[in-house]
Design a protein around this motif. Structure first.
Motif, PDB file in Angstrom:
ATOM      1  N   MET A 109       4.973   6.148   5.514  1.00  0.00           N
ATOM      2  CA  MET A 109       4.329   5.270   6.592  1.00  0.00           C
ATOM      3  C   MET A 109       3.541   4.232   5.797  1.00  0.00           C
ATOM      4  O   MET A 109       3.551   2.990   6.184  1.00  0.00           O
ATOM      5  N   ILE A 110       2.471   4.812   5.148  1.00  0.00           N
ATOM      6  CA  ILE A 110       1.821   3.711   4.225  1.00  0.00           C
ATOM      7  C   ILE A 110       2.291   2.624   3.605  1.00  0.00           C
ATOM      8  O   ILE A 110       2.158   1.461   3.634  1.00  0.00           O
ATOM      9  N   ALA A 111       3.377   3.417   2.700  1.00  0.00           N
ATOM     10  CA  ALA A 111       4.100   2.074   2.164  1.00  0.00           C
ATOM     11  C   ALA A 111       4.895   1.338   2.841  1.00  0.00           C
ATOM     12  O   ALA A 111       4.972   0.327   2.300  1.00  0.00           O
ATOM     13  N   GLY A 112       5.438   1.685   4.251  1.00  0.00           N
ATOM     14  CA  GLY A 112       6.079   0.887   4.897  1.00  0.00           C
ATOM     15  C   GLY A 112       5.122  -0.479   5.122  1.00  0.00           C
ATOM     16  O   GLY A 112       5.683  -1.389   5.362  1.00  0.00           O
ATOM     17  N   TYR A 113       3.945  -0.117   5.665  1.00  0.00           N
ATOM     18  CA  TYR A 113       3.100  -1.116   6.065  1.00  0.00           C
ATOM     19  C   TYR A 113       2.744  -1.936   4.891  1.00  0.00           C
ATOM     20  O   TYR A 113       2.698  -3.161   4.932  1.00  0.00           O
ATOM     21  N   VAL A 114       2.412  -1.359   3.719  1.00  0.00           N
ATOM     22  CA  VAL A 114       1.920  -1.966   2.506  1.00  0.00           C
ATOM     23  C   VAL A 114       3.200  -3.043   2.100  1.00  0.00           C
ATOM     24  O   VAL A 114       2.891  -4.028   1.767  1.00  0.00           O
ATOM     25  N   SER A 115       4.170  -2.546   2.293  1.00  0.00           N
ATOM     26  CA  SER A 115       5.563  -3.462   2.038  1.00  0.00           C
ATOM     27  C   SER A 115       5.517  -4.733   2.730  1.00  0.00           C
ATOM     28  O   SER A 115       6.026  -5.694   2.182  1.00  0.00           O
ATOM     29  N   MET A 116       5.024  -4.934   3.820  1.00  0.00           N
ATOM     30  CA  MET A 116       5.035  -5.914   4.562  1.00  0.00           C
ATOM     31  C   MET A 116       4.061  -6.838   4.208  1.00  0.00           C
ATOM     32  O   MET A 116       4.136  -8.063   4.397  1.00  0.00           O
ATOM     33  N   ALA A 117       3.001  -6.393   3.445  1.00  0.00           N
ATOM     34  CA  ALA A 117       1.836  -7.369   2.906  1.00  0.00           C
ATOM     35  C   ALA A 117       2.266  -7.954   1.675  1.00  0.00           C
ATOM     36  O   ALA A 117       1.812  -8.744   1.169  1.00  0.00           O
ATOM     37  N   LEU A 118       3.283  -7.420   1.063  1.00  0.00           N
ATOM     38  CA  LEU A 118       3.456  -7.894  -0.469  1.00  0.00           C
ATOM     39  C   LEU A 118       4.775  -9.084  -0.554  1.00  0.00           C
ATOM     40  O   LEU A 118       5.418  -9.047   0.474  1.00  0.00           O
TER      41      LEU A 118
END
Length: 118
Positions: A109-118
């Motif tokens: 889940m965290i990786a999914g949210y972080v991927s939007m910031a990249l």
């Protein structure tokens, strides 16, 4: 990897939100009356609702509604995280092998949210 469609994200988000609300009601009423501790169940329910709402929002975003990683990671992480907690609360002995799955779902889940910031 094929990107999800906005329609799929909308349906997943709606399903997660509804399932989270139903799980919360079941935890508050059905489990509590049986003397089962409900804190973990409520946590899983909350994460299911929150991530369902996030998927609904993602489905409306022009860029992230077709993002190849964010939506699937949030959806998959929710299933692993909340699903493993639900199973462990309901029958820890039968589903004890799912213990390590919970943090993996959280990381996804965290990786999914972080991927939007990249």
């Amino acid at each position: 990897m094929v990107a999800p469609t906005p329609n799929l994200l909308w349906k997943l988000g709606s399903g997660f939100a509804a399932a989270g609300i139903m799980a919360g009601a079941f935890g508050a009423h059905g489990l509590k009356s049986r003397g089962i501790a409900t804190e973990s169940f409520q946590t899983a329910s909350h994460y299911t609702v929150f991530n369902g709402l996030a998927l609904l929002l993602l489905s409306l975003h022009p860029r992230f509604s077709v993002h190849k990683f964010a939506g699937p990671a949030i959806a998959g992480g929710t299933l692993l995280f909340s699903g493993s907690i639900f199973a462990l609360v309901l029958d820890r002995d039968r589903f004890k092998f799912l213990g390590p799955v919970t943090p993996m779902g959280g990381l996804l889940m965290i990786a999914g949210y972080v991927s939007m910031a990249l």
